[in-house]
Motif scaffolding. Sequence first.
Motif: not given
Ligand code: MN
Length: 411
Positions: A85, A96, A130-131, A195, A384
Amino acid sequence: MVISTELRIDAKRLAARLEALGAVGAIAGGGVCRLALTAEDRAGRDLVAGWMRELGLSVTVDAIGNVIGVREGLESGAPVMAGSHIDTVRTGGRYDGNLGVLGALEVIQTLNDAGLTTRRPLAVAFFTNEEGARFNPDMMGSLVYVGGLPLDEALATVGIDGESVGDCLKKIGYDGPAPCGQPEVHAYVELHVEQGPVLDLDGITIGAVEGVQGISWTEFAVLGVSNHAGTTPMRLRHDAGYVACAIANHAREIARSLGGDQVATVGAIKLSPNLVNVIANQAVFTVDLRNTDEAVLQDAERRLHAFAAEVAKAEGVELSHRSLARFEPVAFNPHVVNLVEATARRLGHTVRRLPSGAGHDAQMLARICPAGMIFVPSVAGISHNVKEFTALPDLEAGANVLLHTLLALAK
Ligand code: MN
Ligand code: GLV
Ligand code: MN
């Protein structure tokens, strides 16, 4: 087709694309804000779709805004797909999602330059929202793609700013004509930054991802009574703010007492009227619970709801809740996991198997085809966050593992 095992991606070119995409919606501190279906997301989409076309892919946009570029193979049929994404959280980093898409484009360019055509077609995809930071649930585009969420329902979803997915897709010109779920996918591989801290702490370059933990997102709304903060005795209060904080505190206590992989987060909270000397009459907040074990995750949910009901009753407030997202843990296809692990070793990288703590489009694609993921280290496990960082040699290693994993699957 004879494929040289010496074939390698161009790390500088990958870094240049990451930098160019990272400049779209750039925010202070080196991060990015491209919330799904905003003007910034559109600018990022235009850039990446333009690169897809430059590389000779035939690009389609489907009705939920997923963008898919296909490279023909020697034979027709379902492509081997790589992707991720390009939307971000409001305070996101540059890697990310972006890495999975741009890493896949780098694979395509490497094959173009080498004049190699795979037997099966290849596809590069970026999936909408996606988030889940603006619209729930997360992984919306890939969920619609695999038939897990009706298109109409997804389009009607209203985000944190009151706008619907359907209206926003139209506004940015990504309400595409292609039917969702096309093309069928032979296998799916997603390159992503971990992540989390595991690879970085252990000094390991590649993660062969075995699966994704279960995700439970709930929004609670508490309705109490506003009154004067100075004159209202404690025993006479119906304080929505207190109830929200007590539940937030208990969510953490649940994670502490369950231990293991259980995590709990209250990431969004709104009090009304949100003034220093007024007891809050309203609180709206979210709880994110995750676990690799579905039974334990269900136990965490039960404990949370039982406590919430109890504290609301004791304070004399009304409590309601709705689910924003609920996905069970997913195990990736063992053949793909083994292939990622073996490919990483063959290319001379250290590798270990691990579960994913974050949600990914790959967990949705796993419903319709053999799927897996390749992780590379996130420095200090930060994501994030604008400080998210992965060193160039690790990006390069991940993209090379993606290249050779795709080649093996497309043989
Ligand atoms: Mn993410
Ligand atoms: C998606 O990025 C999530 O795991 O929250
Ligand atoms: Mn991601």
